[in-house]
Motif scaffolding. Structure first.
Motif, mmCIF file in Angstrom:
data_model
loop_
_atom_site.group_PDB
_atom_site.id
_atom_site.type_symbol
_atom_site.label_atom_id
_atom_site.label_comp_id
_atom_site.label_asym_id
_atom_site.label_seq_id
_atom_site.Cartn_x
_atom_site.Cartn_y
_atom_site.Cartn_z
ATOM 1 N N PRO A 193 53.040 32.156 26.808
ATOM 2 C CA PRO A 193 53.008 33.384 27.416
ATOM 3 C C PRO A 193 53.608 33.795 28.654
ATOM 4 C CG PRO A 193 50.818 32.398 27.242
ATOM 5 C CD PRO A 193 51.731 31.203 26.776
ATOM 6 N N THR A 194 53.911 34.979 28.928
ATOM 7 C CA THR A 194 54.503 35.515 30.041
ATOM 8 C C THR A 194 53.201 36.226 30.934
ATOM 9 O OG1 THR A 194 55.551 37.155 29.205
ATOM 10 C CG2 THR A 194 57.008 35.328 29.838
ATOM 11 N N ILE A 195 52.956 36.336 31.955
ATOM 12 C CA ILE A 195 52.158 37.100 32.588
ATOM 13 C C ILE A 195 52.968 37.948 33.813
ATOM 14 C CG2 ILE A 195 49.905 37.315 34.002
ATOM 15 C CD1 ILE A 195 49.019 34.548 32.755
ATOM 16 N N SER A 236 50.001 33.745 20.394
ATOM 17 C CA SER A 236 50.435 33.991 18.982
ATOM 18 C C SER A 236 49.587 35.123 18.243
ATOM 19 C CB SER A 236 50.017 32.565 18.226
ATOM 20 O OG SER A 236 48.551 32.119 18.235
ATOM 21 N N LYS A 237 48.443 35.291 18.726
ATOM 22 C CA LYS A 237 47.702 36.457 18.000
ATOM 23 C C LYS A 237 48.035 37.966 18.728
ATOM 24 C CE LYS A 237 43.356 33.907 17.627
ATOM 25 N NZ LYS A 237 42.086 33.900 18.358
ATOM 26 N N ASN A 238 49.234 37.871 19.527
ATOM 27 C CA ASN A 238 49.555 39.273 19.961
ATOM 28 C C ASN A 238 48.496 39.591 20.866
ATOM 29 O OD1 ASN A 238 52.195 39.733 20.370
ATOM 30 N ND2 ASN A 238 52.093 40.282 17.919
ATOM 31 N N GLU A 239 47.551 38.992 21.716
ATOM 32 C CA GLU A 239 46.644 39.402 22.497
ATOM 33 C C GLU A 239 46.805 39.472 23.908
ATOM 34 O OE1 GLU A 239 42.762 37.760 19.499
ATOM 35 O OE2 GLU A 239 42.875 36.918 21.559
ATOM 36 N N MET A 240 46.827 40.485 24.527
ATOM 37 C CA MET A 240 47.104 40.623 25.938
ATOM 38 C C MET A 240 46.399 39.669 26.813
ATOM 39 S SD MET A 240 50.224 42.148 26.223
ATOM 40 C CE MET A 240 50.203 43.001 27.831
ATOM 41 N N ILE A 241 46.827 39.088 27.624
ATOM 42 C CA ILE A 241 45.998 38.256 28.891
ATOM 43 C C ILE A 241 45.732 39.249 30.166
ATOM 44 C CG2 ILE A 241 45.894 36.111 30.211
ATOM 45 C CD1 ILE A 241 47.836 35.054 27.891
ATOM 46 N N SER A 242 44.600 39.240 30.685
ATOM 47 C CA SER A 242 44.413 40.098 31.928
ATOM 48 C C SER A 242 43.940 39.031 32.927
ATOM 49 C CB SER A 242 43.267 41.174 31.734
ATOM 50 O OG SER A 242 41.953 40.486 31.316
ATOM 51 N N MET A 243 44.451 39.115 34.161
ATOM 52 C CA MET A 243 44.239 38.093 35.299
ATOM 53 C C MET A 243 44.414 38.924 36.445
ATOM 54 S SD MET A 243 47.103 35.241 36.411
ATOM 55 C CE MET A 243 46.514 33.874 35.735
ATOM 56 N N VAL A 244 43.304 38.503 37.340
ATOM 57 C CA VAL A 244 43.230 39.412 38.576
ATOM 58 C C VAL A 244 42.951 38.166 39.725
ATOM 59 C CG1 VAL A 244 40.694 39.468 38.308
ATOM 60 C CG2 VAL A 244 41.833 41.292 39.799
ATOM 61 N N ALA A 286 35.101 41.651 31.471
ATOM 62 C CA ALA A 286 35.727 41.014 30.490
ATOM 63 C C ALA A 286 37.243 40.544 30.850
ATOM 64 C CB ALA A 286 36.064 42.086 29.463
ATOM 65 N N ILE A 287 37.359 40.555 32.074
ATOM 66 C CA ILE A 287 38.874 40.036 32.552
ATOM 67 C C ILE A 287 38.986 38.560 32.181
ATOM 68 C CG2 ILE A 287 40.260 39.247 34.615
ATOM 69 C CD1 ILE A 287 39.355 41.839 35.676
ATOM 70 N N ASP A 288 40.203 38.264 31.681
ATOM 71 C CA ASP A 288 40.427 36.758 31.154
ATOM 72 C C ASP A 288 40.373 35.668 32.076
ATOM 73 O OD1 ASP A 288 40.470 37.687 28.396
ATOM 74 O OD2 ASP A 288 42.367 38.348 28.794
ATOM 75 N N GLY A 337 50.703 39.355 29.055
ATOM 76 C CA GLY A 337 49.640 39.721 29.901
ATOM 77 C C GLY A 337 50.099 40.207 31.227
ATOM 78 N N GLN A 338 49.111 40.620 32.044
ATOM 79 C CA GLN A 338 49.347 41.155 33.165
ATOM 80 C C GLN A 338 48.489 40.694 34.291
ATOM 81 O OE1 GLN A 338 51.983 43.848 33.881
ATOM 82 N NE2 GLN A 338 52.314 43.581 31.715
ATOM 83 N N VAL A 339 48.920 40.564 35.712
ATOM 84 C CA VAL A 339 48.139 40.076 36.545
ATOM 85 C C VAL A 339 48.339 41.194 37.888
ATOM 86 C CG1 VAL A 339 49.741 38.574 37.545
ATOM 87 C CG2 VAL A 339 47.445 38.411 38.392
ATOM 88 N N LEU A 340 47.168 41.403 38.672
ATOM 89 C CA LEU A 340 46.985 42.462 39.674
ATOM 90 C C LEU A 340 46.634 41.786 40.961
ATOM 91 C CD1 LEU A 340 47.110 46.124 38.663
ATOM 92 C CD2 LEU A 340 49.228 44.805 39.761
ATOM 93 N N VAL A 341 46.713 42.115 42.050
ATOM 94 C CA VAL A 341 45.991 41.696 43.247
ATOM 95 C C VAL A 341 44.756 42.593 43.409
ATOM 96 C CG1 VAL A 341 46.051 41.696 45.680
ATOM 97 C CG2 VAL A 341 47.977 40.723 44.472
ATOM 98 N N PHE A 342 43.474 41.767 43.568
ATOM 99 C CA PHE A 342 42.379 42.598 43.511
ATOM 100 C C PHE A 342 42.127 43.907 44.371
ATOM 101 C CE2 PHE A 342 37.810 42.809 45.234
ATOM 102 C CZ PHE A 342 36.950 42.512 44.141
ATOM 103 N N GLN A 343 42.655 43.722 45.638
ATOM 104 C CA GLN A 343 42.512 44.682 46.566
ATOM 105 C C GLN A 343 43.763 45.828 46.308
ATOM 106 O OE1 GLN A 343 42.305 41.555 47.226
ATOM 107 N NE2 GLN A 343 41.079 41.106 48.632
#
Ligand code: KIV
Length: 286
Positions: free
Chosen positions: A197-199, A12-20, A35-37, A209-215
């Motif tokens: 939200p969609t990631i 709702s605040k248009n803040e992007m979500i980071s996921m790893v 700072a990763i969410d 938001g966006q997710v990537l694999v750690f490696q």
């Protein structure tokens, strides 16, 4: 992200979500310091940590063990763990026991791939008090049905199907949805049509938001360089250089130096390992 309630707030605040993704204690300590969410203990653990060529060999016990290690290293992060291949497709008792084991290991939510044929179990898990993250598009547990790891939802019919599935995931009570390897245009439409939200991973910039694999993001997996992966550091070369330097210094006799060796006059009774965990305060090693 402290809880599941922060996901709709971010959208709702248009803040992007980071996921790893993360699978072990040491890496979790590293992620904890950033700072990763939020963290995904993905069933990609079967590939990245166990060397399999798909996620199919991941088991409930494997997911629970890795979740427990990650929770110890990242006590403040929101952790989602994958329900592995077929874990929610047998009896309800078996599904709930799998969910219980993983949640008891420290996850705050589960991720479930797909929705067709599992709407009821999806809803049952949510109504049992377990937040669920959906996952559509290239769902790796269906790799054999897709005939390989291929971009999904490329035809108008497949895009309409993806949108309908996404609406079902939302209706089943998911708090967010991972969209993997689908065109940017359809990911954007799905994101606009859903209130959750969609990631994205390989789903373009229109997701919440966006997710990537750690490696992958740390450049540790040299063989794997699909279009959607950005390697933020060449971790493989960095660690390779350090390991070769260690080898060379051992062989040339420059490691260990005197200050890296014990001396009975100054080191009698010295501790070589902290007794408490580093994140609990003690930095002392000697
Ligand atoms: O298991 C995993 O790492 C995943 C991500 C690719 C989203 O499901």
């Amino acid at each position: 992200m402290k809880s599941v309630l922060d996901f709709p707030k971010a959208k709702s605040k248009n803040e992007m979500i980071s996921m790893v993704t993360c699978y072990d204690y040491t890496s979790a300590r590293l992620v904890e310091s950033t700072a990763i969410d939020c963290i995904l203990v993905g069933d990609s653990v079967a590939m990245t940590m166990h060397g399999h060529d798909s996620t199919l060999p991941a088991t409930v016990e494997m997911m629970a063990a890795h979740t427990a290690a990650v929770r110890k290293g990242a006590p403040s992060k929101f952790i989602v763990t994958d329900l592995p291949f077929l874990a929610h497709r047998g009896s309800l008792d078996r599904t709930l026991e799998a969910a219980r084991l993983i949640m008891a290991s420290g996850a705050q939510a589960l991720k479930i791939e797909g929705i067709d044929g599992s709407e009821d179990v999806f809803k049952h898990i949510v109504q049992s008090g377990v937040p669920v993250l959906g996952h559509l598009g290239l769902t790796p547990q269906s790799v054999h049905q897709f005939g390989g790891f291929k971009v999904q939802a490329t035809s108008p019919e497949a895009q309409e199907m993806l949108l309908q599935q996404a609406l079902k995931v939302e209706a089943a009570g998911a708090f967010a949805l991972v969209l993997e390897c689908v065109p940017t245009s359809i990911a954007k439409i799905v994101t606009e049509r859903l209130s959750i939200p969609t990631i994205g991973i390989g789903a373009g910039a229109g997701c919440s938001g966006q997710v990537l694999v750690f490696q992958d993001l740390l450049g540790l997996n040299r063989e794997f360089k699909p279009k959607f992966v950005r390697t933020f550091v060449d971790g493989f070369s960095m660690f390779q250089t350090a390991l070769n330097q260690f080898d060379q210094e051992v062989k040339s006799g420059t490691f260990p130096a005197a200050h890296e060796s014990f001396n009975p006059k100054v080191d009698a009774g010295a501790h070589v390992k902290p007794i408490s965990k580093p994140h609990e305060g003690s930095e002392a090693t000697q």
